[in-house]
Design an enzyme around this catalytic site. Structure first.
Site, short mmCIF file in Angstrom:
data_model
loop_
_atom_site.label_atom_id
_atom_site.label_comp_id
_atom_site.label_asym_id
_atom_site.label_seq_id
_atom_site.Cartn_x
_atom_site.Cartn_y
_atom_site.Cartn_z
N ASP A 93 -12.78 -4.68 -2.44
CA ASP A 93 -11.75 -5.05 -3.42
C ASP A 93 -10.59 -4.08 -3.19
OD1 ASP A 93 -10.09 -5.24 -5.57
OD2 ASP A 93 -11.68 -5.25 -7.08
N TYR A 113 3.45 -12.08 -11.74
CA TYR A 113 3.42 -12.41 -10.30
C TYR A 113 4.79 -12.14 -9.65
CZ TYR A 113 2.51 -15.36 -6.14
OH TYR A 113 2.35 -15.83 -4.87
N LYS A 116 5.74 -9.56 -6.68
CA LYS A 116 6.26 -10.03 -5.39
C LYS A 116 7.67 -9.50 -5.12
CE LYS A 116 2.64 -12.38 -4.06
NZ LYS A 116 1.85 -11.92 -2.91
P1 NAI Z 1 -5.80 -17.84 -1.97
O1 NAI Z 1 -6.11 -17.62 -3.40
O2 NAI Z 1 -6.22 -19.13 -1.34
O3 NAI Z 1 -6.37 -16.64 -1.08
C1 NAI Z 1 -6.21 -15.29 -1.45
C2 NAI Z 1 -7.34 -14.47 -0.85
O4 NAI Z 1 -7.17 -13.11 -1.28
C3 NAI Z 1 -8.71 -14.94 -1.34
O5 NAI Z 1 -9.60 -15.08 -0.27
C4 NAI Z 1 -9.12 -13.83 -2.29
O6 NAI Z 1 -10.54 -13.66 -2.38
C5 NAI Z 1 -8.43 -12.62 -1.68
N1 NAI Z 1 -8.28 -11.55 -2.67
C6 NAI Z 1 -7.83 -11.66 -3.93
N2 NAI Z 1 -7.92 -10.47 -4.57
C7 NAI Z 1 -8.43 -9.59 -3.68
C8 NAI Z 1 -8.78 -8.23 -3.75
N3 NAI Z 1 -8.61 -7.52 -4.88
N4 NAI Z 1 -9.28 -7.63 -2.66
C9 NAI Z 1 -9.48 -8.33 -1.51
N5 NAI Z 1 -9.19 -9.64 -1.39
C10 NAI Z 1 -8.67 -10.27 -2.47
O7 NAI Z 1 -4.23 -17.64 -1.86
P2 NAI Z 1 -3.19 -18.16 -0.75
O8 NAI Z 1 -2.50 -19.35 -1.28
O9 NAI Z 1 -3.80 -18.21 0.58
O10 NAI Z 1 -2.12 -16.96 -0.83
C11 NAI Z 1 -2.14 -15.86 0.07
C12 NAI Z 1 -0.94 -14.98 -0.24
O11 NAI Z 1 0.24 -15.77 -0.15
C13 NAI Z 1 -0.96 -14.39 -1.65
O12 NAI Z 1 -0.43 -13.09 -1.62
C14 NAI Z 1 -0.03 -15.32 -2.41
O13 NAI Z 1 0.54 -14.71 -3.52
C15 NAI Z 1 0.99 -15.66 -1.34
N6 NAI Z 1 1.75 -16.88 -1.58
C16 NAI Z 1 1.15 -18.11 -1.56
C17 NAI Z 1 1.90 -19.26 -1.75
C18 NAI Z 1 1.31 -20.64 -1.70
O14 NAI Z 1 2.06 -21.61 -1.87
N7 NAI Z 1 0.02 -20.82 -1.48
C19 NAI Z 1 3.34 -19.19 -2.01
C20 NAI Z 1 3.86 -17.85 -2.01
C21 NAI Z 1 3.09 -16.75 -1.79
#
Ligand code: NAI
Length: 475
Positions: free
Chosen positions: A290, A381, A385
């Site tokens: 984490d 958020y 960001k």
């Molecule tokens: P997601 O929720 O599908 O994946 C995020 C991953 O981070 C998950 O596998 C989760 O277990 C891991 N995670 C969360 N907290 C954690 C922690 N404390 N320690 C270790 N791992 C942890 O999210 P997604 O959509 O793939 O997003 C990835 C990044 O992109 C994030 O930072 C998100 O804010 C950013 N983002 C996503 C957008 C979208 O449209 N999906 C748009 C803009 C930014």
């Protein structure tokens, strides 16, 4: 999640329905597929007075197998091409839309020599003649100078004006084409950035202005530009992080994927898939932690130091806990700031204190367009960001002295589990309110990260590159 509208209007039946009803028809963007050539065809070249980058540009085009053909505004191009022994020709402006066979894959304008606003007319002349000749999923690149570095206010004014032009071209070009501005300092290398912005790898990056400063080494092989580099990707179990891990590995990197212990199965799956696609003799590894736990930074630094250090750190892990601020619990606020922002700071501090990231290192953080525009229900958020952007900008000069770059990508609407959970109306608005009329894919963010992580991006630091299809949000 599948974008059914996009699939429908690009099917044989859907195309004719959309045409007869006058419905918008977003382009199925060209992305790089295994076995397909990345570059090819012709690039129409335009220029203002005294273009400084013809030699460099021609060398890059020759290296990637593209032929530059000169518009009337770029008369000096033919002489440079003949001096370098490169194929060339004249670009013929056509009064009506060109047939697909006559289209060019890219429009490139060298505006580096423009020193006052009357000279911007050359851009009008070129794009007026050439825009209709651009192929579907074509590429527009304008090369200028960083206005802030120019002492003459009139020159700085004209160079700043290029941004408005480029962003508008992105909105006018349609058919999946992109338009980006490269602000090139004297002595800066353009190859890494040009290879990215001319490639299908930048399918969802448009309307961006990127500053290139200083020389950058060329990798031995561009196809495996991260060969031998060790990369850490947080949040690698799924979504964007899983794609970043896979793309970095495909570019040759040895990847450590990190995620929380609860995501162990998904992370193992991701790492197995990467190993199958880009074998590394078992060197790709999974780490379960984490990132927000107090002991994580020191443990991580010790683990990475023991395995010989790290070249690329991608801070991707992030969470959302959405509620308007009046209804938001303190726990929702704190957990988002902790994971999305403070964890990155603590982790980098630990890695840098122990020299786990050395010279030539690359840090890439995932921000969001919410951090640029703000978003109702996302005060926590968007704060986190925007903080990521502040971190990248403030750390860049400090890390520059150590030969390390730090940049952010700011995704717009990307098709992942996170966005699949949005209510229908919000999801559709996010998908359509951009120049591409569709959401991006995780691979679009991943390829942008890979470009920023590459040796060829040594001159790119402290910047935020949006991967948002030129979203109207925060534009
Ligand atoms: P997601 O929720 O599908 O994946 C995020 C991953 O981070 C998950 O596998 C989760 O277990 C891991 N995670 C969360 N907290 C954690 C922690 N404390 N320690 C270790 N791992 C942890 O999210 P997604 O959509 O793939 O997003 C990835 C990044 O992109 C994030 O930072 C998100 O804010 C950013 N983002 C996503 C957008 C979208 O449209 N999906 C748009 C803009 C930014």
């Amino acid at each position: 999640m599948k974008d059914r509208y996009l699939d429908f209007v690009n099917s044989p039946f859907g195309t004719s329905i959309a045409r007869s009803l006058g419905l918008p028809r977003p382009e199925a963007l060209r992305r790089l597929r295994a076995g397909e050539t990345e570059f090819g065809g012709m690039a129409a070249i335009g220029a203002g007075p005294s273009p400084a980058l013809f030699d460099d540009l021609l060398a890059v085009l020759s290296g990637i197998g593209m032929t530059g053909i000169a518009h009337d505004s770029a008369s000096g191009w033919l002489a440079v091409a003949s001096r370098q022994g490169a194929m060339s020709g004249r670009f013929e402006a056509r009064a009506t839309d060109s047939s697909p066979a006559n289209r060019v894959q890219a429009l490139i304008f060298d505006a580096t020599g423009i020193v006052e606003s009357s000279e911007l007319h050359a851009l009008y002349a070129f794009f007026h003649d050439a825009l209709r000749s651009l192929a579907r999923s074509g590429r527009i690149v304008v090369l200028g100078r960083p206005p802030g570095a120019l002492s003459d206010p009139r020159a700085a004014t004209a160079q700043r004006a290029l941004e408005g032009l480029t962003r508008s071209l992105g909105k006018e070009a349609r058919n999946g084409s992109t338009a980006n501005l490269l602000r090139v300092s004297p002595q800066a290398s353009i190859e890494g950035a040009l290879r990215f912005f001319l490639s299908p790898r930048s399918a969802y990056v448009s309307g961006q202005a990127v500053h290139l400063e200083g020389a950058a080494p060329s990798p031995a092989k561009w196809a495996a530009q991260l060969a031998g580099k060790r990369a850490l990707v947080t949040g690698a179990a799924r979504g964007i992080g899983a794609s970043i891990a896979a793309v970095l590995a495909a570019h040759g990197a040895i990847v450590t994927g990190l995620d929380v212990a609860a995501a162990r199965d998904a992370l193992d799956q991701t790492m197995l898939g990467i190993e199958d696609a880009s074998p590394s003799n078992g060197a790709h590894t999974a780490l379960y932690a984490d990132i927000a736990s107090p002991e994580a930074p020191a443990e991580l630094a010790a683990a990475l130091a023991a395995s010989g250090g790290i070249d690329i750190v991608v801070h991707n892990a992030g969470i959302t806990r959405d509620k308007t601020i009046a209804r938001m619990s303190a726990e929702m606020w704190d957990s988002v700031i902790d994971i999305n922002l403070l964890a990155q700071e603590r982790m980098d501090e630990a890695l840098l204190a122990q020299n786990v990231i050395g010279a030539g290192g690359r840090i890439v953080a995932v921000s969001s367009i919410s951090g640029i525009a703000g978003n109702r229900g996302q005060t926590n958020y968007a704060t986190s960001k925007a903080g990521v952007i502040g971190r990248v900008q403030s750390m860049a000069p400090i890390l520059h002295e150590r030969g390390i770059t730090i940049n952010a990508v700011a995704p717009g609407f990307i098709e992942t589990q996170m966005t699949a959970r949005m209510p229908f109306g919000v999801r559709e608005a996010g998908r359509r309110l951009n120049s591409m009329g569709q959401g991006g894919l995780p691979v679009d963010v991943a390829e942008t990260v890979a470009w920023l992580a590459s040796p060829g991006s040594a001159g790119v630091t402290g910047q935020v590159v949006r991967v948002c299809g030129q979203s109207l949000v925060g534009a």
